[in-house]
Structure formats: structure tokens, C-alpha cells
Design an enzyme around this catalytic site. Structure first.
Site, mmCIF file in Angstrom:
data_model
loop_
_atom_site.group_PDB
_atom_site.id
_atom_site.type_symbol
_atom_site.label_atom_id
_atom_site.label_comp_id
_atom_site.label_asym_id
_atom_site.label_seq_id
_atom_site.Cartn_x
_atom_site.Cartn_y
_atom_site.Cartn_z
ATOM 1 N N HIS A 58 0.820 -1.205 0.000
ATOM 2 C CA HIS A 58 0.000 0.000 0.000
ATOM 3 C C HIS A 58 0.857 1.259 0.000
ATOM 4 O O HIS A 58 0.522 2.250 -0.662
ATOM 5 C CB HIS A 58 -0.932 0.005 1.216
ATOM 6 C CG HIS A 58 -2.221 -0.709 0.985
ATOM 7 N ND1 HIS A 58 -3.278 -0.665 1.864
ATOM 8 C CD2 HIS A 58 -2.636 -1.499 -0.044
ATOM 9 C CE1 HIS A 58 -4.281 -1.378 1.393
ATOM 10 N NE2 HIS A 58 -3.907 -1.906 0.244
ATOM 11 N N GLU A 59 1.961 1.226 0.725
ATOM 12 C CA GLU A 59 2.842 2.395 0.755
ATOM 13 C C GLU A 59 3.398 2.695 -0.638
ATOM 14 O O GLU A 59 3.671 3.848 -0.974
ATOM 15 C CB GLU A 59 3.987 2.151 1.741
ATOM 16 C CG GLU A 59 3.570 2.180 3.204
ATOM 17 C CD GLU A 59 2.955 3.517 3.594
ATOM 18 O OE1 GLU A 59 3.541 4.568 3.241
ATOM 19 O OE2 GLU A 59 1.884 3.516 4.231
#
Length: 249
Positions: A230-231
């Protein structure tokens, strides 16, 4: 307990039915629904009479995943899906959980249901892991539980392509779940719950703990990997645009 979006009903002294019914948000994970589910399963864990949980939705919706607001909050870095343990409620529950998916199950809503010990789908209903539709990689443990429950080949298709699949189509693809007309899903789940309730509670708990131990052991590592992805994938302008324009379509 937020009764307006969640109904807790003792079918029998040994069977509890949890019905998600946030009609205003079509069972997306609104704050009220999330808080209600967390409180409900916490209360269930303290009741030594219960032997089975039936988790279901209302009308044509089982659960519809994250709200547009929560997805934008993750994009902006203000939230993470790990802020609550919503995704693993069924897995963490001591007693068996039956996901009676009598309606559409979308994104994290479908994933949450797959963590149940028994899964029942409706032939007419839509099931999708649509994370990539918005341009970000899956969360909620999807990259783990979807291959575990559906097999790697079908899971790759669902996760990478993010398409919509009717229960009837998944049935033809050989999924290992009962698929029924949606009007029959809940009654089938309640019949199954009654069969489970005939067993000793301590034996049900011990056997479930043994059967799901490998899943519990691996999940934390997978969640860390999903957060790391997600980052790398969530904080792009294209993702914000997709969430803003495609949500609900």
C-alpha cells in the site's frame, strides 16, 4: 452497540445471528458498522453458551468494503486498514462462523466473509475483489485468504483483474463453497448452524483452533506485506482520481 446498522439476534441460546444492515451506506464499512461488528464479536467472545455465529447482510447486500471516505483517508496517509481487526473477526472468533453471503460482497466485504469457517454464496449475487479497479494493491488479508479459499489460479484472476463474478459463475469455476439461490442462503446457514450446535462447545473451539492455526500464524506476516505494498501503490494521484470517479460504479 449501534443497533440501527447491526442486528444481533439469538436464534437459539447456542446460535447467534449477526446481520449487517447499514442501508444508508449499502453495508460499506462505515464507522458505525465497523464499531458495531467489533463490539458484537467482543460480546460473543464472552458468551460461553454460543456455539456458532451466522454473519449475514440485508436484502441484496452482504458487505461492500471500504467507504469512499476511508479509501481517500488511506490515500492521504491518515488511516490504514490495520487500524482495526475487522478483517480477521471471523478467523479470530473462538467458535465457528458461517458467512451467509445472501447479497453482493465487494472488495473487503468479500474478503471478510472468506475468513469465515463456512461460506455460502448466492447464485445471483456479485462477488469481487475489486481493489485493483482503483489502482491500489489488495488489503484486508485478501492476498492471503483468497488463494487459500479459492485456489491460486482463480485468486490471481480475481485479484489482478478485479472483475465482477456472479455466484453462479464461481460455482461453474469449481469453488469449494455451497452456492444457492440467494433466497435460500440464510436458511441453509441456519440449518448448518443447528447441526454445529449439536456438538459440544469445547470440542468445537478446540477443533477450530487447530484447523485455523496455520492461517492465524501466517496472517500477520501477510498483513505487513500488504501494508508495505500500500505504501508503494496507494499514494498516487491516479488512485485518488479512480476512487473519486469510479467508486460505486
Amino acid at each position: 452497540m449501534t443497533q440501527s446498522v447491526l442486528d444481533i439476534h439469538e436464534v437459539t441460546p447456542e446460535i447467534v445471528q449477526v446481520t449487517m444492515q447499514d442501508r444508508a451506506h449499502k453495508n460499506t464499512f462505515s464507522r458505525q458498522l465497523v464499531d458495531g461488528l467489533l463490539q458484537a464479536f467482543a460480546a460473543i467472545s464472552t458468551n460461553q453458551r454460543y456455539k456458532c455465529v451466522v454473519l449475514t447482510g440485508y436484502d441484496g447486500y452482504f458487505a461492500s468494503g471500504g467507504t469512499q471516505e476511508s479509501l481517500l483517508a488511506i490515500y492521504e496517509g491518515r488511516e490504514k486498514f490495520t487500524d482495526t481487526s475487522l478483517y480477521s473477526l471471523a478467523l479470530d472468533c473462538q467458535i465457528p462462523v458461517i458467512a451467509a453471503m445472501q447479497g453482493h460482497a465487494i472488495g473487503g466485504g468479500f474478503v471478510m466473509g472468506l475468513f469465515a469457517d463456512f461460506v455460502i454464496l448466492g447464485r445471483e449475487c456479485v462477488y469481487t475483489t475489486n481493489f485493483m479497479k482503483y489502482g491500489f494493491t489488495p488489503g484486508m488479508g485478501a492476498t492471503f485468504i483468497v488463494p487459500q479459499k479459492l485456489g491460486l489460479s482463480l485468486a490471481e484472476e480475481l485479484l489482478l483483474n478485479a472483475g465482477n463474478y456472479r455466484g453462479a459463475e464461481l460455482e461453474k469455476r469449481g469453488i469449494p463453497f455451497t452456492v444457492l439461490p440467494k433466497a435460500e442462503v440464510l436458511n441453509h446457514a441456519l440449518d448448518l448452524a443447528q447441526q454445529l450446535a449439536e456438538k459440544p462447545r469445547h470440542s468445537l473451539c478446540i477443533l477450530k483452533d487447530h484447523l485455523v492455526a496455520p492461517l492465524r500464524d501466517q496472517l500477520a506476516r501477510v498483513i505487513e506485506q500488504e501494508v508495505a505494498m500500500h505504501e508503494k501503490t496507494f499514494h498516487h494521484q491516479e488512485v485518488k482520481q479512480r476512487i473519486s470517479t469510479l467508486f460505486g460504479k
